[in-house]
Design a protein around this motif. Structure first.
Motif, mmCIF file in Angstrom:
data_model
loop_
_atom_site.group_PDB
_atom_site.id
_atom_site.type_symbol
_atom_site.label_atom_id
_atom_site.label_comp_id
_atom_site.label_asym_id
_atom_site.label_seq_id
_atom_site.Cartn_x
_atom_site.Cartn_y
_atom_site.Cartn_z
ATOM 1 N N GLY A 116 0.772 -1.083 -0.010
ATOM 2 C CA GLY A 116 0.017 0.011 0.021
ATOM 3 C C GLY A 116 0.751 1.378 -0.113
ATOM 4 O O GLY A 116 2.042 1.293 -0.103
ATOM 5 N N THR A 117 0.116 2.511 -0.031
ATOM 6 C CA THR A 117 1.060 3.649 0.081
ATOM 7 C C THR A 117 0.387 4.775 0.923
ATOM 8 O O THR A 117 -0.895 4.897 1.068
ATOM 9 N N ASP A 118 1.375 5.428 1.684
ATOM 10 C CA ASP A 118 0.943 6.432 2.403
ATOM 11 C C ASP A 118 0.837 7.805 1.758
ATOM 12 O O ASP A 118 2.065 8.121 1.634
ATOM 13 N N MET A 174 -0.375 10.743 2.219
ATOM 14 C CA MET A 174 -0.284 11.952 3.046
ATOM 15 C C MET A 174 1.164 12.115 3.368
ATOM 16 O O MET A 174 1.603 13.136 3.456
ATOM 17 N N ALA A 175 1.855 11.005 3.472
ATOM 18 C CA ALA A 175 3.306 11.280 3.871
ATOM 19 C C ALA A 175 4.277 11.695 2.715
ATOM 20 O O ALA A 175 4.972 12.620 2.867
ATOM 21 N N PHE A 176 4.063 11.568 1.422
ATOM 22 C CA PHE A 176 4.587 12.238 0.154
ATOM 23 C C PHE A 176 3.985 13.559 0.119
ATOM 24 O O PHE A 176 4.838 14.551 0.115
ATOM 25 N N ILE A 177 2.774 13.787 0.373
ATOM 26 C CA ILE A 177 2.227 15.345 -0.101
ATOM 27 C C ILE A 177 2.779 16.210 0.976
ATOM 28 O O ILE A 177 3.174 17.101 0.868
ATOM 29 N N SER A 178 2.744 15.512 2.563
ATOM 30 C CA SER A 178 3.214 16.628 3.365
ATOM 31 C C SER A 178 4.625 16.942 3.122
ATOM 32 O O SER A 178 5.167 18.016 3.571
ATOM 33 N N MET A 179 5.493 15.940 2.864
ATOM 34 C CA MET A 179 6.912 16.233 2.696
ATOM 35 C C MET A 179 7.128 17.085 1.662
ATOM 36 O O MET A 179 7.910 18.002 1.720
ATOM 37 N N LEU A 180 6.649 16.792 0.226
ATOM 38 C CA LEU A 180 7.017 17.403 -0.573
ATOM 39 C C LEU A 180 6.476 18.767 -0.769
ATOM 40 O O LEU A 180 6.616 19.832 -1.505
ATOM 41 N N CYS A 181 5.291 19.153 -0.030
ATOM 42 C CA CYS A 181 4.731 20.496 -0.092
ATOM 43 C C CYS A 181 5.354 21.431 0.987
ATOM 44 O O CYS A 181 5.219 22.393 1.209
ATOM 45 N N ASN A 182 6.106 20.773 2.122
ATOM 46 C CA ASN A 182 6.327 21.570 3.202
ATOM 47 C C ASN A 182 7.751 21.534 3.359
ATOM 48 O O ASN A 182 8.323 22.533 4.330
ATOM 49 N N ARG A 183 8.557 21.003 2.813
ATOM 50 C CA ARG A 183 10.120 20.952 2.765
ATOM 51 C C ARG A 183 10.821 22.066 1.773
ATOM 52 O O ARG A 183 10.138 22.208 1.108
ATOM 53 N N PRO A 184 11.824 22.730 2.386
ATOM 54 C CA PRO A 184 12.686 23.352 1.527
ATOM 55 C C PRO A 184 12.895 22.846 0.069
ATOM 56 O O PRO A 184 13.376 21.637 0.114
ATOM 57 N N LYS A 226 4.980 4.039 -9.771
ATOM 58 C CA LYS A 226 4.612 2.921 -9.373
ATOM 59 C C LYS A 226 3.596 2.809 -8.425
ATOM 60 O O LYS A 226 2.770 1.964 -8.222
ATOM 61 N N GLU A 227 3.660 3.819 -7.518
ATOM 62 C CA GLU A 227 2.731 3.864 -6.346
ATOM 63 C C GLU A 227 1.614 4.679 -6.258
ATOM 64 O O GLU A 227 0.698 4.394 -5.682
ATOM 65 N N PHE A 228 1.296 5.497 -7.294
ATOM 66 C CA PHE A 228 0.218 6.371 -7.618
ATOM 67 C C PHE A 228 -0.545 6.142 -8.791
ATOM 68 O O PHE A 228 0.217 5.619 -9.827
ATOM 69 N N SER A 229 -1.622 6.605 -9.178
ATOM 70 C CA SER A 229 -2.404 6.746 -10.335
ATOM 71 C C SER A 229 -3.335 7.820 -10.347
ATOM 72 O O SER A 229 -3.588 8.493 -9.556
ATOM 73 N N ILE A 278 -3.628 12.271 -8.717
ATOM 74 C CA ILE A 278 -2.672 12.530 -7.889
ATOM 75 C C ILE A 278 -1.176 12.232 -8.419
ATOM 76 O O ILE A 278 -0.373 12.970 -8.157
ATOM 77 N N LYS A 279 -1.306 11.125 -9.204
ATOM 78 C CA LYS A 279 -0.047 10.873 -9.810
ATOM 79 C C LYS A 279 0.697 12.050 -10.635
ATOM 80 O O LYS A 279 1.972 12.333 -10.712
ATOM 81 N N LYS A 280 -0.163 12.519 -11.471
ATOM 82 C CA LYS A 280 0.186 13.725 -12.501
ATOM 83 C C LYS A 280 0.542 14.937 -11.416
ATOM 84 O O LYS A 280 1.646 15.566 -11.610
ATOM 85 N N ALA A 281 -0.259 15.070 -10.235
ATOM 86 C CA ALA A 281 0.099 16.388 -9.590
ATOM 87 C C ALA A 281 1.377 16.228 -8.918
ATOM 88 O O ALA A 281 2.237 17.181 -8.874
ATOM 89 N N LEU A 282 1.716 15.027 -8.358
ATOM 90 C CA LEU A 282 3.108 14.768 -7.618
ATOM 91 C C LEU A 282 4.112 14.771 -8.583
ATOM 92 O O LEU A 282 5.311 15.288 -8.180
ATOM 93 N N THR A 283 3.970 14.263 -9.829
ATOM 94 C CA THR A 283 4.923 14.301 -10.720
ATOM 95 C C THR A 283 5.471 15.547 -11.219
ATOM 96 O O THR A 283 6.626 15.964 -11.251
#
Length: 476
Positions: free
Chosen positions: A343-345, A347-357, A382-385, A388-393
């Motif tokens: 599975g995939t967490d 929010m862990a990706f979203i929180s780190m990518l949006c809040n870190r410098p 591999k983990e998203f589709s 949200i996959k497009k947004a994170l990429t």
């Protein structure tokens, strides 16, 4: 007798030290010279010199001993002729007043620097940086520059963006630009050449001055006069250039979520990489203009994890400190939130990518690739589709190399049949400051093998094309 240097290549010869312990060279049984500068008698015998001062001694017999100093010492030709060389040390060296008084300054380096625990244990990881390439990877044009976003935004922080590349106009320069604009639209018809020479020339910080100067001198809003005098895509671009950057950003955000569908490219372009002050200014300006919270409007137009991503970006809680973070630990956190578990967490990706410098995240991406053998983009694939996959990429692409990311958006606006003029206009208006657009043009040339100006000329025409090229500092 010993020669110099001795045949064995060392001096003093075996059995003796030169100089002997104590730093002198006395003959057996005495000191040479003795304390006080007189010679003591050998083996403790001394003859009183009744004519000398009290306490002084005459030179003893047999002193100095025969054969001392040894023949051949010092050796002929020593020191060598011409040593030290003439003019050495050079006159005036060291220079007067060097080092300067008070240098280094008191209290430097400051106590507690570097901070304890920095760099963190285990960083950089073993085998890093990789043997090939450089670290950190070079970014063309060092984009985004310090204190990005564009100059003149937000208004209350204008001094923060008053970069050396764009200084404020003098009152006389501002008045001349304002008069040129007025002359270009006065009377019957419009002098598009004059209009382009001002609207396309000045970056946001200076354009803000001109907009205010126009209102002060003529009691009218510049955008109202421009709107009445222009039309088509040329008119859209001219009106956009007649707005402050924050006003234009808010308009773009509203247009991106108005009607059917959502323009994710627009939301990502405007919200990603902004300072907390920028986000707060955007929220306030949006509320003032549209009488609603931008967060609520974005939530109403999105869903799922994409909605959560934009919600996090709109909080304005990015870490903007210079505190050292453990990039190795953050790379491992992303692995455990995705590939390292079933599975995939999300929010862990979203929180780190949006809040870190951004600079810290680029280290995290490089460490992730070094440790796991592929890029973070591949892990996201591999983990998203879906959305949200497009947004994170896109988010990762923007963080990794902002200039290249914006260059891809320029290409996207002109690719295929027809031109997405709304996107092209937005990209030109928002990134027209010289220190912003120049790295983008270089990234475009590198990625697509042709100048951005040539691409725009092939897809647009007339005064619209001329104004676009003037905005990016290219001849029409």
């Amino acid at each position: 007798m010993y020669g110099y240097p001795p045949s064995g290549g060392a001096y003093p010869p075996p059995g003796g030290a030169y100089p002997p312990p104590g730093g002198a060279y006395p003959p057996p049984g005495g000191a040479y010279p003795p304390p006080g500068g007189a010679y003591p008698p050998q083996q403790g015998s001394q003859s009183k010199d009744t004519t000398s001062q009290q306490g002084s001694f005459s030179t003893p017999q047999g002193y100095p001993p025969q054969g001392y100093p040894p023949q051949g010492y010092p050796p002929q030709g020593y020191p060598p002729q011409g040593y030290p060389p003439q003019g050495y040390p050079p006159q005036g060296y060291p220079p007067q007043g060097y080092p300067p008084q008070g240098y280094p300054p008191q209290g430097y380096p400051p106590q507690g620097y570097p901070p304890q625990g920095y760099p963190p244990q285990g960083y950089p990881p073993q085998g890093y940086p990789p043997s090939q390439g450089s670290y950190p990877p070079p970014q063309q044009g060092s984009y985004p520059p310090q204190n990005y976003p564009p100059q003149g935004y937000p208004p209350q922080n204008v001094s923060q963006f008053n970069q050396p590349q764009t200084s404020l106009l003098t009152p006389a320069e501002c008045d001349l630009a304002v008069k040129t604009l007025r002359d270009s639209m006065k009377g019957i018809g419009t002098n598009e050449k004059k209009l382009i020479s001002v609207l396309g020339k000045y970056p946001p910080l200076q354009m803000n001055q001109i907009i205010k100067g126009y209102k002060s001198n003529y009691g009218k809003n510049l955008i109202d006069d421009v709107r009445s005098e222009t039309s088509g895509n040329f008119g859209k671009l001219a009106c956009a250039l007649s707005m402050s950057i924050i006003e234009y950003d808010v308009k773009c955000l509203h247009d991106a979520i108005a009607g059917l569908g959502t323009d994710d490219d627009c939301l990502m372009e405007i919200l990603v990489g902004r300072t907390n002050a920028d986000i707060n200014a955007l929220r306030a300006e949006y509320k003032k203009t549209y009488k609603n919270d931008i967060e609520n409007d974005v939530k109403g137009d999105t869903s799922g994890y994409v909605r959560r991503l934009y919600t996090v970006l709109l909080q304005g809680n990015r870490d903007e400190t210079n505190n050292a973070r453990d990039a190795v630990a953050d790379a491992e956190t992303l692995y455990r939130a995705g590939e390292g578990k079933i599975g995939t967490d999300e929010m862990a990706f979203i929180s780190m990518l949006c809040n870190r410098p951004d600079a810290h995240l680029r280290q995290v991406f490089d460490i992730y690739q070094q440790k796991h053998g592929h890029t973070i983009e591949k892990a996201i694939s591999k983990e998203f589709s879906g959305d949200i996959k497009k947004a994170l990429t896109n988010l990762v692409s923007s963080i990794r190399n902002k200039a290249e990311y914006i260059a891809t958006l320029f290409e996207k606006s002109m690719k295929g049949m027809g031109t997405d003029d709304d996107k092209l206009i937005r990209l030109v208006v928002r990134h027209r400051a010289p220190y912003v657009i120049n790295p983008i043009k270089q990234a475009y040339l590198t990625k697509y093998g042709k100048p951005l100006a040539k691409r725009i000329k092939g897809d647009t025409s007339g005064d619209y094309c001329k104004l676009l090229l003037t905005c990016i500092q290219e001849a029409s």
